[in-house]
Scaffold this active site. Sequence first.
Site, mmCIF file in Angstrom:
data_model
loop_
_atom_site.group_PDB
_atom_site.id
_atom_site.type_symbol
_atom_site.label_atom_id
_atom_site.label_comp_id
_atom_site.label_asym_id
_atom_site.label_seq_id
_atom_site.Cartn_x
_atom_site.Cartn_y
_atom_site.Cartn_z
ATOM 1 N N LYS A 41 76.238 -89.892 -26.620
ATOM 2 C CA LYS A 41 74.867 -89.650 -26.145
ATOM 3 C C LYS A 41 74.857 -88.691 -24.947
ATOM 4 O O LYS A 41 75.875 -88.541 -24.257
ATOM 5 C CB LYS A 41 74.181 -90.975 -25.806
ATOM 6 N N TYR A 262 68.311 -76.675 5.415
ATOM 7 C CA TYR A 262 66.944 -77.217 5.440
ATOM 8 C C TYR A 262 66.847 -78.433 6.351
ATOM 9 O O TYR A 262 67.742 -79.280 6.370
ATOM 10 C CB TYR A 262 66.519 -77.633 4.029
#
Length: 367
Positions: A41, A262
Amino acid sequence: MVDSVDASRAGARLTVDLGAIRDNYRLLASKTKGACAAVMKADAYGLGMEQVAPALALEGCKTFFTAHLEEGIRLRQLVPEDCAIYVLHGPPPGTARDCFQYDLRPVLNDPGQIQEWRALARTLDRELPAAIQLDTGMSRMGLAPEDLLALSKERDWLAGVRPTLVMSHLACADEPLHPVNEAQRRRFEELRALFPGVPASLANSSGVFLGSSYHYDLLRPGAALYGINPQPGTPNPLRQAVSLHARVVQVRSVCDGAVVGYGAHHACTGEQRIATIAVGYADGWLRSLSGRGFAFVDGVKVPIAGRVSMDSITLDVTGIAPERVVPGSEVELMGSHQSVDEVAALAGTIGYEVLTRLGSRFHRRYV
Ligand SMILES: *Cc1c(COP(=O)(O)O)cnc(C)c1O
């Protein structure tokens, strides 16, 4: 990533070691007298189903699991016809025919999915193979015990369905001493008695290591194939399957008191050298690693300074000789110095999330 750029000069390189994945499959398969499947998956946990599935088929794997129907359809083209492919979520309403056409076996999780599969079997006038999933205590997917007991009182409740597997999933297998493991195993034991002669499957990667009473006929590992430790807190018996290397874009000297990144979260004390590398959270290098994660330059551990940006990360390379960190220098984010599990722990998550988030901008190399 643009193919015309020489890999040696590209921003970042993800290397997937198919040999390690094959070795891991062999190790897991050697734990059981039964068979061993492989869970594919999420594009083989982010590593690339296209390459991983055929490699495992060569290793003798005959049973594969995907989560979605679309993944199953894609996988059908990648492995030999005699391999069984199960779709864990079952057929979404109205797609039973697609499931059949691509020779996929749905995992039937509830009475509605059973009805859909039976309806198609009636239309086609033939028996159709499927797995039946039982919920033994996780309350996520599978027939609730009360639904199963009610259904099984009806005559011919599975008419048209040929159960090829009865399965359940463990909620706490990575905690060997957790009482839920044994409770689930007992419930599974009770409920599977309603399917005499049908092969059974309970163990995911961690379940493999709970002992042979959890193995039944088919192991269902995903994570361990890809090098994630199935027994956290103990040495990992599996090989790392991925490494990730980025390149330095720029190196700057910044003086005392300057701030980095930031939010100005990192303030320099004394003169520091900051190397910016071309990987960020858009590439799956989780933002929660801001100010917490590490990278390795020439084998030396260097901390992430300040916040992880979308496309870049700033590293404090003050401790490394200037000539060893220049634009183009290679930086290890995962590899021989740092495992996926270590990165995950620093990011406050699990290896599964780190792998499945690895981005699409890397130069991918399969060895
Ligand atoms: C994801 C999954 C697996 C594989 O689990 P791992 O912990 O990755 O080994 C097995 N069975 C089911 C039902 C799953 O959803």
